[in-house]
Design an enzyme around this catalytic site. Structure first.
Site, PDB file in Angstrom:
ATOM      1  N   LYS A 125      86.366 -41.340  31.738  1.00 29.52           N
ATOM      2  CA  LYS A 125      87.094 -41.571  30.482  1.00 29.52           C
ATOM      3  C   LYS A 125      88.107 -40.469  30.190  1.00 29.52           C
ATOM      4  O   LYS A 125      89.086 -40.689  29.487  1.00 29.52           O
ATOM      5  CB  LYS A 125      86.114 -41.640  29.321  1.00 29.52           C
ATOM      6  CG  LYS A 125      84.960 -42.584  29.513  1.00 29.52           C
ATOM      7  CD  LYS A 125      85.352 -43.990  29.220  1.00 29.52           C
ATOM      8  CE  LYS A 125      84.225 -44.922  29.581  1.00 29.52           C
ATOM      9  NZ  LYS A 125      84.288 -46.192  28.981  1.00 29.52           N
TER      10      LYS A 125
HETATM   11  C1  LIG Z   1      79.775 -44.012  33.605  1.00 30.73           C
HETATM   12  C2  LIG Z   1      80.409 -45.326  33.310  1.00 30.73           C
HETATM   13  N1  LIG Z   1      80.593 -46.198  34.313  1.00 30.73           N
HETATM   14  C3  LIG Z   1      81.151 -47.403  34.110  1.00 30.73           C
HETATM   15  C4  LIG Z   1      81.536 -47.813  32.852  1.00 30.73           C
HETATM   16  C5  LIG Z   1      82.156 -49.156  32.688  1.00 30.73           C
HETATM   17  O1  LIG Z   1      83.542 -49.071  32.506  1.00 30.73           O
HETATM   18  P1  LIG Z   1      84.316 -50.192  31.718  1.00 30.73           P
HETATM   19  O2  LIG Z   1      83.695 -50.233  30.344  1.00 30.73           O
HETATM   20  O3  LIG Z   1      85.722 -49.737  31.675  1.00 30.73           O
HETATM   21  O4  LIG Z   1      84.103 -51.459  32.413  1.00 30.73           O
HETATM   22  C6  LIG Z   1      81.336 -46.939  31.767  1.00 30.73           C
HETATM   23  C7  LIG Z   1      81.702 -47.282  30.372  1.00 30.73           C
HETATM   24  O5  LIG Z   1      82.716 -47.697  30.031  1.00 30.73           O
HETATM   25  C8  LIG Z   1      80.795 -45.654  32.005  1.00 30.73           C
HETATM   26  O6  LIG Z   1      80.665 -44.781  31.014  1.00 30.73           O
HETATM   27  N1  LIG Z   2      80.823 -47.361  28.542  1.00 25.33           N
HETATM   28  C1  LIG Z   2      81.567 -47.008  27.393  1.00 25.33           C
HETATM   29  C2  LIG Z   2      81.587 -48.085  26.374  1.00 25.33           C
HETATM   30  C3  LIG Z   2      82.883 -48.111  25.611  1.00 25.33           C
HETATM   31  O1  LIG Z   2      83.877 -48.548  26.486  1.00 25.33           O
HETATM   32  P1  LIG Z   2      85.421 -48.365  26.302  1.00 25.33           P
HETATM   33  O2  LIG Z   2      85.922 -48.133  27.679  1.00 25.33           O
HETATM   34  O3  LIG Z   2      85.933 -49.600  25.684  1.00 25.33           O
HETATM   35  O4  LIG Z   2      85.684 -47.184  25.414  1.00 25.33           O
HETATM   36  C4  LIG Z   2      81.061 -45.685  26.856  1.00 25.33           C
HETATM   37  O5  LIG Z   2      80.506 -44.943  27.641  1.00 25.33           O
HETATM   38  O6  LIG Z   2      81.200 -45.374  25.704  1.00 25.33           O
END
Ligand SMILES: Cc1ncc(COP(=O)(O)O)c(C=O)c1O
Ligand SMILES: N[C@@H](CCOP(=O)(O)O)C(=O)O
Length: 540
Positions: A125
Site C-alpha cells: 500500500k
Molecule cells: C497484504 C495484502 N495482500 C493483498 C491485499 C489485496 O489487495 P487488493 O485489496 O488491492 O485486492 C491486501 C489488501 O488490500 C493486503 O493488505
Molecule cells: N486489504 C486492505 C483493505 C482495504 O483495501 P483498499 O485497497 O481498498 O484500501 C487493507 O489492508 O486495509
C-alpha cells in the site's frame, strides 16, 4: 484549477473523469483525488485508458521515471506542471528501503516474486499511499495559499482497513497540515503488528477507530459517510482506500517496472514477450492496476486473481454470478485460530490472510464498468451512448447486490470478455500454510500468508499456461506482519527463527503508547466521533 468540469483543450480524454454510475462526468484529476467517491456512490474512472503508449522505450528507466511517464497520461500539466509532479514522485519513493522501490526476486524456474513491501509500513500500500499523502499536501497547499483559520480547506480522510491500508495511510499522512485521518479497522481482526503500527501513531491528526464488526462493515460505513451530503460538506471528506483513483494509478507503475526487470534478469525473456501476473486479491485494487497496464499495451498473457476462502471473485469467474455468500455458521466456527483470530458466522471467514478477508470487492465495480462498456460497444453505438449504457448497467448490478445480495449470471459475452484477461484461483488456509512450508524448505524464502496465496495460485497457473511463460507473483506484505501464520507454517523447521525476519522497528513498536477508540458498527456513531475529534484538533 479544481473546477469540477475542467474539460478544456489542454486535457486529453484520459485526463478527465466520470463516475461508474453515470452521475458525474468530465471531472478534473484534482477533484477526483479530493472527492474520492462520486456523489452517486460510483467510483471515478478516466474517460479512456491511453493506448498510444511508447512503453517499449521505458526499459532502462528508474521506478520514479516510469511513474512520471504513466502519471502524465492521466494528469494534465495544467493541473500539475511536470516539474512539480516529478518532485512529488521523487519525494514519495525516497522513503523506501530498497533503491529499486520494488525488487524482483527469482524464486524458482518460471516463478518470480515482486517484493512490494519495502516502504515505511511494510506493505504494498505504501507504493500508492506515500504518493497520495504528498498529492493531498500539494493540492491543499495550493488551495489554502493566503488563507487563514476557518477559510482554510481542511480535509478529513476517512478510510476502512483490514490492516494494511490503515497503517500505510497513517504513515503517508501523519503530521501533514490541513488533513485529519480517521481509520476504521474491524476490532480484533487485524494482526497484532498491524494494530500496533496504526494505534502507536498518536499524532494529533490521526484517529484510530476499532469498529465492532467486519472489514465490510467498516467499508460500508465509509461509503455511507461519503454518500451523506451533510457530513461531506461539514467535514470535507477524502478517501485513501482504493476507491480513490490515484491509488490505482500509482499501482500501475510496478507492473511495467517488473516486466522490464524480468527482461534484464532472465536469459530467455525479452521485451515484447508475454508474462502472467498473479495477484493476491481482496478489494480488487491491485489487480485492477494490472488491467490498466494491459490496456496500455503491456504484453500480459493473463492476470491471475488469487483469493483466499473469501472467494466472491473466484466464484464470479467460475459462474458469472457475483453473490455475497454467507459462510454457514458451522463451517465458520471450524476455522483455524491464529493470533487469537477465529472464524465468525457473519458472512466473512477469518483466514490466515486477514487483509483479504473481504466479502465485497469495491474495485470490481470499475472492471464491471469496462465490461459493460465493451459489451455496449459491440452494438456499434457512439461512445457517449456506450458510457451511458455502462453506467446504467453498473447501477442495476449494484442495486441487485445491495437489495438481493448478488447479481448474475451476467451475459455470456461479458463473462467471456472477463475471462480473456483474467483467470482466478481460490486458495484455502491449509494450502497457504503448505506453500509457506514448501518454499521455505526449497529455497529458504519466508512468504507472508497473502503472498503465499498468490504463490499457490501461481504454481497452479504455471501448470496450465504455455510452456515457459514467466509468472510474476506479487508479494504484498512483509512476513513479520503476520507472525501467527508464519510461526504456524514454519515452527517445525529447525532452521527457522522468527527473529531472523523481524525488523527492529517492529520490536520498538510494542513498547510505544497507543491510542484507539472503540465504536459501534453504526455510521452515525462513527460520524459523531470523527466530528468531535476534528473539532478538538482544530481548536487546540
Ligand atoms: C497484504 C495484502 N495482500 C493483498 C491485499 C489485496 O489487495 P487488493 O485489496 O488491492 O485486492 C491486501 C489488501 O488490500 C493486503 O493488505
Ligand atoms: N486489504 C486492505 C483493505 C482495504 O483495501 P483498499 O485497497 O481498498 O484500501 C487493507 O489492508 O486495509
Amino acid at each position: 484549477m479544481a473546477d469540477e468540469s475542467s474539460h478544456s483543450k489542454t486535457h486529453t480524454e484520459s485526463q478527465i473523469y466520470l463516475s461508474t454510475r453515470g452521475g458525474d462526468y468530465d471531472l478534473s484529476f484534482e477533484t477526483v483525488v479530493l472527492k474520492g467517491l462520486a456523489a452517486d456512490g460510483g467510483l471515478f474512472l478516466p474517460h479512456e485508458i491511453p493506448t498510444a503508449v511508447d512503453w517499449q522505450d521505458w526499459a532502462d528507466l528508474s521506478y520514479e521515471d516510469i511513474a512520471l511517464k504513466i502519471f502524465s497520461f492521466y494528469i494534465s500539466t495544467s493541473e500539475i506542471p511536470t516539474a512539480d509532479l516529478k518532485a512529488i514522485i521523487d519525494r514519495s519513493y525516497s522513503t523506501f528501503r530498497a533503491k529499486e522501490v520494488a525488487p524482483l526476486v527469482h524464486l524458482k524456474d518460471d516463478l518470480y516474486l515482486l517484493e512490494l513491501f519495502h516502504g515505511p509500513s511494510y506493505s504494498f500500500k505504501d507504493c500508492a499511499l506515500q504518493f497520495l499523502g504528498n498529492l493531498f499536501e500539494y493540492f491543499l497547499t495550493r488551495k489554502n495559499e493566503g488563507k487563514v483559520g476557518k477559510d482554510r480547506h481542511h480535509l478529513t480522510v476517512v478510510g476502512a482497513t483490514s490492516g494494511d491500508t490503515g497503517s500505510a495511510a497513517i504513515y503517508g499522512l501523519r503530521g501533514k497540515k490541513d488533513v485529519s485521518v480517521a481509520i476504521l479497522h474491524p476490532k480484533g481482526r487485524v494482526s497484532p503488528i498491524q494494530e500496533a503500527q496504526m494505534t502507536a501513531c498518536i499524532d494529533a491528526n490521526v484517529y484510530n477507530l476499532a469498529v465492532k464488526g467486519t472489514f465490510d462493515d467498516c467499508q460500508d460505513i465509509v461509503k455511507t459517510l461519503f454518500g451523506d451530503p451533510e457530513t461531506n460538506k461539514d467535514l470535507k471528506l477524502g478517501a485513501v482506500n482504493s476507491i480513490n483513483f490515484s491509488r490505482i494509478l500509482a499501482q500501475i507503475v510496478y507492473y511495467f517496472k517488473s516486466y522490464f526487470a524480468l527482461a534484464k534478469q532472465s536469459e530467455t525473456f525479452k521485451v515484447g514477450d508475454t508474462v502472467r501476473f498473479v495477484v493476491p486479491t481482496g478489494n480488487f485494487g491491485d489487480i485492477l492496476a494490472g488491467y490498466f497496464a494491459v490496456r496500455m499495451g503491456l504484453p500480459v498473457d493473463r492476470l491471475v486473481i488469487a483469493t483466499n476462502e473469501n472467494d466472491i471473485l473466484d466464484r464470479f469467474w467460475k459462474t458469472g454470478r457475483y453473490e455475497k455468500h454467507a459462510v454457514p455458521a458451522k463451517e465458520a466456527e471450524g476455522g483455524l485460530e491464529v493470533d487469537g483470530v477465529k472464524a465468525h458466522a457473519d458472512g466473512v471467514k477469518e483466514t490466515l490472510s486477514p487483509a483479504m478477508d473481504i466479502l465485497v470487492s469495491s474495485n470490481f465495480e470499475r472492471l464491471l464498468w469496462f465490461l459493460a462498456y465493451e459489451f455496449a460497444a459491440t452494438v456499434g453505438m457512439d461512445d457517449e451512448f456506450n458510457k451511458k449504457h455502462a453506467g446504467q448497467e453498473v447501477n442495476a448490478w449494484l442495486r441487485d447486490l445491495k437489495v438481493k445480495g448478488g447479481f448474475g449470471p451476467v451475459y455470456k459475452d461479458v463473462l467471456s470478455s472477463a475471462r480473456r484477461t483474467f483467470e482466478s484461483e481460490r486458495v484455502s488456509d491449509e494450502q497457504t500454510v503448505e506453500t509457506m512450508k514448501q518454499f521455505y524448505d526449497a529455497v529458504g524464502y519466508v512468504l507472508d500468508p497473502h503472498t503465499a496465496v498468490g504463490v499457490t495460485a501461481a504454481v497452479r497457473s504455471i501448470e496450465r499456461a504455455d510452456d515457459g511463460v514467466p509468472h510474476i507473483s506479487l508479494s504484498t506484505a512483509h512476513p513479520a506482519k503476520f507472525a501467527g501464520a508464519v510461526e504456524l507454517a514454519l515452527k517445525d523447521n529447525d532452521k527457522f527463527s522468527f527473529d531472523k525476519v523481524l525488523p527492529e522497528e517492529f520490536v520498538a513498536l510494542e513498547k510505544k503508547p497507543r491510542r484507539v477508540a472503540d465504536v459501534d458498527n453504526d455510521w452515525k456513531a462513527v460520524r459523531d466521533l470523527v466530528r468531535q475529534q476534528v473539532e478538538k484538533e482544530l481548536s487546540s
